[in-house]
Motif scaffolding. Structure first.
Motif, PDB file in Angstrom:
ATOM      1  N   GLY A  27       0.826  -1.198   0.000  1.00 49.53           N
ATOM      2  CA  GLY A  27       0.000   0.000   0.000  1.00 49.53           C
ATOM      3  C   GLY A  27       0.856   1.241   0.000  1.00 49.53           C
ATOM      4  O   GLY A  27       2.090   1.153   0.014  1.00 49.53           O
ATOM      5  N   THR A  28       0.215   2.391  -0.017  1.00 50.18           N
ATOM      6  CA  THR A  28       0.945   3.651   0.043  1.00 50.18           C
ATOM      7  C   THR A  28       1.074   4.041   1.510  1.00 50.18           C
ATOM      8  O   THR A  28       0.152   4.594   2.098  1.00 50.18           O
ATOM      9  CB  THR A  28       0.219   4.743  -0.757  1.00 50.18           C
ATOM     10  N   PHE A  29       2.223   3.734   2.088  1.00 47.22           N
ATOM     11  CA  PHE A  29       2.428   3.870   3.524  1.00 47.22           C
ATOM     12  C   PHE A  29       2.116   5.281   4.004  1.00 47.22           C
ATOM     13  O   PHE A  29       1.462   5.463   5.036  1.00 47.22           O
ATOM     14  CB  PHE A  29       3.866   3.496   3.860  1.00 47.22           C
ATOM     15  N   SER A  30       2.542   6.271   3.276  1.00 45.04           N
ATOM     16  CA  SER A  30       2.381   7.649   3.732  1.00 45.04           C
ATOM     17  C   SER A  30       0.934   8.122   3.710  1.00 45.04           C
ATOM     18  O   SER A  30       0.634   9.204   4.211  1.00 45.04           O
ATOM     19  CB  SER A  30       3.233   8.587   2.873  1.00 45.04           C
ATOM     20  N   SER A  31       0.037   7.336   3.172  1.00 41.79           N
ATOM     21  CA  SER A  31      -1.378   7.716   3.147  1.00 41.79           C
ATOM     22  C   SER A  31      -2.138   7.208   4.368  1.00 41.79           C
ATOM     23  O   SER A  31      -3.328   7.497   4.527  1.00 41.79           O
ATOM     24  CB  SER A  31      -2.058   7.186   1.886  1.00 41.79           C
ATOM     25  N   TYR A  32      -1.457   6.465   5.248  1.00 49.87           N
ATOM     26  CA  TYR A  32      -2.092   5.900   6.435  1.00 49.87           C
ATOM     27  C   TYR A  32      -1.555   6.543   7.711  1.00 49.87           C
ATOM     28  O   TYR A  32      -0.352   6.727   7.865  1.00 49.87           O
ATOM     29  CB  TYR A  32      -1.808   4.403   6.552  1.00 49.87           C
ATOM     30  N   ALA A  33      -2.468   6.846   8.620  1.00 48.89           N
ATOM     31  CA  ALA A  33      -2.030   7.018   9.996  1.00 48.89           C
ATOM     32  C   ALA A  33      -1.678   5.630  10.518  1.00 48.89           C
ATOM     33  O   ALA A  33      -2.268   4.627  10.083  1.00 48.89           O
ATOM     34  CB  ALA A  33      -3.136   7.638  10.838  1.00 48.89           C
ATOM     35  N   MET A  34      -0.740   5.558  11.427  1.00 49.05           N
ATOM     36  CA  MET A  34      -0.289   4.270  11.953  1.00 49.05           C
ATOM     37  C   MET A  34      -0.442   4.265  13.472  1.00 49.05           C
ATOM     38  O   MET A  34      -0.460   5.317  14.126  1.00 49.05           O
ATOM     39  CB  MET A  34       1.178   4.021  11.595  1.00 49.05           C
ATOM     40  N   GLY A  35      -0.543   3.078  14.013  1.00 50.55           N
ATOM     41  CA  GLY A  35      -0.701   3.003  15.460  1.00 50.55           C
ATOM     42  C   GLY A  35      -0.269   1.669  16.020  1.00 50.55           C
ATOM     43  O   GLY A  35       0.089   0.748  15.286  1.00 50.55           O
ATOM     44  N   TRP A  36      -0.313   1.604  17.342  1.00 54.26           N
ATOM     45  CA  TRP A  36      -0.031   0.379  18.078  1.00 54.26           C
ATOM     46  C   TRP A  36      -1.138   0.151  19.088  1.00 54.26           C
ATOM     47  O   TRP A  36      -1.560   1.086  19.788  1.00 54.26           O
ATOM     48  CB  TRP A  36       1.306   0.477  18.811  1.00 54.26           C
ATOM     49  N   PHE A  37      -1.600  -1.076  19.149  1.00 54.16           N
ATOM     50  CA  PHE A  37      -2.508  -1.543  20.190  1.00 54.16           C
ATOM     51  C   PHE A  37      -1.825  -2.681  20.930  1.00 54.16           C
ATOM     52  O   PHE A  37      -0.843  -3.236  20.445  1.00 54.16           O
ATOM     53  CB  PHE A  37      -3.827  -2.041  19.576  1.00 54.16           C
ATOM     54  N   ARG A  38      -2.347  -3.011  22.088  1.00 51.48           N
ATOM     55  CA  ARG A  38      -1.829  -4.167  22.814  1.00 51.48           C
ATOM     56  C   ARG A  38      -2.963  -4.900  23.489  1.00 51.48           C
ATOM     57  O   ARG A  38      -4.005  -4.319  23.773  1.00 51.48           O
ATOM     58  CB  ARG A  38      -0.773  -3.745  23.841  1.00 51.48           C
ATOM     59  N   GLN A  39      -2.720  -6.173  23.735  1.00 54.07           N
ATOM     60  CA  GLN A  39      -3.714  -6.994  24.417  1.00 54.07           C
ATOM     61  C   GLN A  39      -3.014  -7.929  25.385  1.00 54.07           C
ATOM     62  O   GLN A  39      -2.197  -8.756  24.980  1.00 54.07           O
ATOM     63  CB  GLN A  39      -4.554  -7.787  23.423  1.00 54.07           C
ATOM     64  N   ALA A  40      -3.364  -7.765  26.639  1.00 54.77           N
ATOM     65  CA  ALA A  40      -2.840  -8.637  27.689  1.00 54.77           C
ATOM     66  C   ALA A  40      -3.809  -9.797  27.903  1.00 54.77           C
ATOM     67  O   ALA A  40      -5.001  -9.674  27.582  1.00 54.77           O
ATOM     68  CB  ALA A  40      -2.659  -7.847  28.981  1.00 54.77           C
ATOM     69  N   PRO A  41      -3.335 -10.907  28.443  1.00 56.36           N
ATOM     70  CA  PRO A  41      -4.218 -12.058  28.679  1.00 56.36           C
ATOM     71  C   PRO A  41      -5.430 -11.689  29.514  1.00 56.36           C
ATOM     72  O   PRO A  41      -5.299 -11.046  30.567  1.00 56.36           O
ATOM     73  CB  PRO A  41      -3.314 -13.045  29.422  1.00 56.36           C
ATOM     74  N   GLY A  42      -6.614 -12.041  29.031  1.00 54.53           N
ATOM     75  CA  GLY A  42      -7.838 -11.786  29.765  1.00 54.53           C
ATOM     76  C   GLY A  42      -8.337 -10.360  29.703  1.00 54.53           C
ATOM     77  O   GLY A  42      -9.324 -10.021  30.370  1.00 54.53           O
ATOM     78  N   LYS A  43      -7.672  -9.531  28.919  1.00 50.54           N
ATOM     79  CA  LYS A  43      -8.078  -8.124  28.821  1.00 50.54           C
ATOM     80  C   LYS A  43      -8.445  -7.759  27.395  1.00 50.54           C
ATOM     81  O   LYS A  43      -8.071  -8.445  26.444  1.00 50.54           O
ATOM     82  CB  LYS A  43      -6.951  -7.224  29.326  1.00 50.54           C
ATOM     83  N   GLU A  44      -9.157  -6.654  27.246  1.00 52.85           N
ATOM     84  CA  GLU A  44      -9.524  -6.176  25.926  1.00 52.85           C
ATOM     85  C   GLU A  44      -8.325  -5.510  25.242  1.00 52.85           C
ATOM     86  O   GLU A  44      -7.377  -5.074  25.894  1.00 52.85           O
ATOM     87  CB  GLU A  44     -10.677  -5.177  26.029  1.00 52.85           C
ATOM     88  N   ARG A  45      -8.420  -5.453  23.926  1.00 53.00           N
ATOM     89  CA  ARG A  45      -7.386  -4.781  23.166  1.00 53.00           C
ATOM     90  C   ARG A  45      -7.384  -3.292  23.527  1.00 53.00           C
ATOM     91  O   ARG A  45      -8.443  -2.665  23.609  1.00 53.00           O
ATOM     92  CB  ARG A  45      -7.652  -4.983  21.676  1.00 53.00           C
ATOM     93  N   GLU A  46      -6.191  -2.738  23.714  1.00 56.71           N
ATOM     94  CA  GLU A  46      -6.039  -1.384  24.243  1.00 56.71           C
ATOM     95  C   GLU A  46      -5.199  -0.526  23.295  1.00 56.71           C
ATOM     96  O   GLU A  46      -4.141  -0.971  22.820  1.00 56.71           O
ATOM     97  CB  GLU A  46      -5.341  -1.464  25.609  1.00 56.71           C
ATOM     98  N   PHE A  47      -5.649   0.694  23.046  1.00 59.25           N
ATOM     99  CA  PHE A  47      -4.872   1.656  22.264  1.00 59.25           C
ATOM    100  C   PHE A  47      -3.605   2.011  23.027  1.00 59.25           C
ATOM    101  O   PHE A  47      -3.648   2.263  24.237  1.00 59.25           O
ATOM    102  CB  PHE A  47      -5.704   2.909  22.016  1.00 59.25           C
ATOM    103  N   VAL A  48      -2.483   2.068  22.315  1.00 60.78           N
ATOM    104  CA  VAL A  48      -1.216   2.467  22.927  1.00 60.78           C
ATOM    105  C   VAL A  48      -0.751   3.808  22.379  1.00 60.78           C
ATOM    106  O   VAL A  48      -0.491   4.744  23.137  1.00 60.78           O
ATOM    107  CB  VAL A  48      -0.128   1.403  22.686  1.00 60.78           C
ATOM    108  N   ALA A  49      -0.635   3.914  21.065  1.00 63.13           N
ATOM    109  CA  ALA A  49      -0.119   5.137  20.457  1.00 63.13           C
ATOM    110  C   ALA A  49      -0.516   5.183  18.992  1.00 63.13           C
ATOM    111  O   ALA A  49      -0.773   4.144  18.375  1.00 63.13           O
ATOM    112  CB  ALA A  49       1.401   5.200  20.585  1.00 63.13           C
ATOM    113  N   SER A  50      -0.553   6.400  18.448  1.00 63.76           N
ATOM    114  CA  SER A  50      -0.779   6.571  17.022  1.00 63.76           C
ATOM    115  C   SER A  50       0.028   7.756  16.520  1.00 63.76           C
ATOM    116  O   SER A  50       0.426   8.630  17.301  1.00 63.76           O
ATOM    117  CB  SER A  50      -2.264   6.763  16.695  1.00 63.76           C
ATOM    118  N   ILE A  51       0.243   7.762  15.219  1.00 69.37           N
ATOM    119  CA  ILE A  51       1.013   8.829  14.587  1.00 69.37           C
ATOM    120  C   ILE A  51       0.352   9.162  13.254  1.00 69.37           C
ATOM    121  O   ILE A  51      -0.075   8.268  12.520  1.00 69.37           O
ATOM    122  CB  ILE A  51       2.489   8.418  14.422  1.00 69.37           C
ATOM    123  N   SER A  52       0.251  10.445  12.968  1.00 69.05           N
ATOM    124  CA  SER A  52      -0.395  10.882  11.744  1.00 69.05           C
ATOM    125  C   SER A  52       0.461  10.565  10.518  1.00 69.05           C
ATOM    126  O   SER A  52       1.606  10.140  10.629  1.00 69.05           O
ATOM    127  CB  SER A  52      -0.677  12.380  11.818  1.00 69.05           C
TER     128      SER A  52
END
Length: 121
Positions: A27-52
């Motif tokens: 894909g065209t990488f520069s056309s996407y905002a990017m981010g990181w999520f994390r998920q610990a055992p037994g927990k919901e997926r959680e937003f960590v960080a994003s970058i425009s």
């Protein structure tokens, strides 16, 4: 859809640092905002960080502010998550995402396979 591959996870001690990388293709990488999520055992997926798309706007969840830094290199189609002062509660599978840059995981169409980060106390 862009394909995402994370790397850099592992087992570290509390207080250590670790850098995650996420390489994008198809894909065209520069056309996407990017981010990181994390998920610990037994927990919901959680937003960590994003970058425009340009890298000018960065967002973090409160628990990682001052310890984690998200960055991107559009020439290499790669996004990074530099993690410092790691705590046992940072233990999770970390996922790279491409999309809107929002806090809502449902706003992202592209997810990597995840990389495990384990922080020992």
């Amino acid at each position: 859809q862009v394909q995402l591959v994370e790397s850099g996870g592992g087992l570290v001690q509390a207080g250590d640092s670790l850098r995650l990388s996420c390489a994008a293709s198809g894909g065209t990488f520069s056309s996407y905002a990017m981010g990181w999520f994390r998920q610990a055992p037994g927990k919901e997926r959680e937003f960590v960080a994003s970058i425009s798309r340009s890298g000018a706007i960065r967002r973090y969840t409160d628990s990682v502010k001052g310890r984690f830094t998200i960055s991107r290199d559009n020439a290499k189609s790669t996004v990074y998550l530099q993690m410092g002062s790691l705590k046992p509660e940072d233990t999770a599978v970390y996922y790279c995402v491409a999309g809107s840059g929002s806090f809502d995981p449902n706003d992202y169409d592209s997810w990597g396979q995840g990389t495990q980060v384990t922080v020992a106390s």
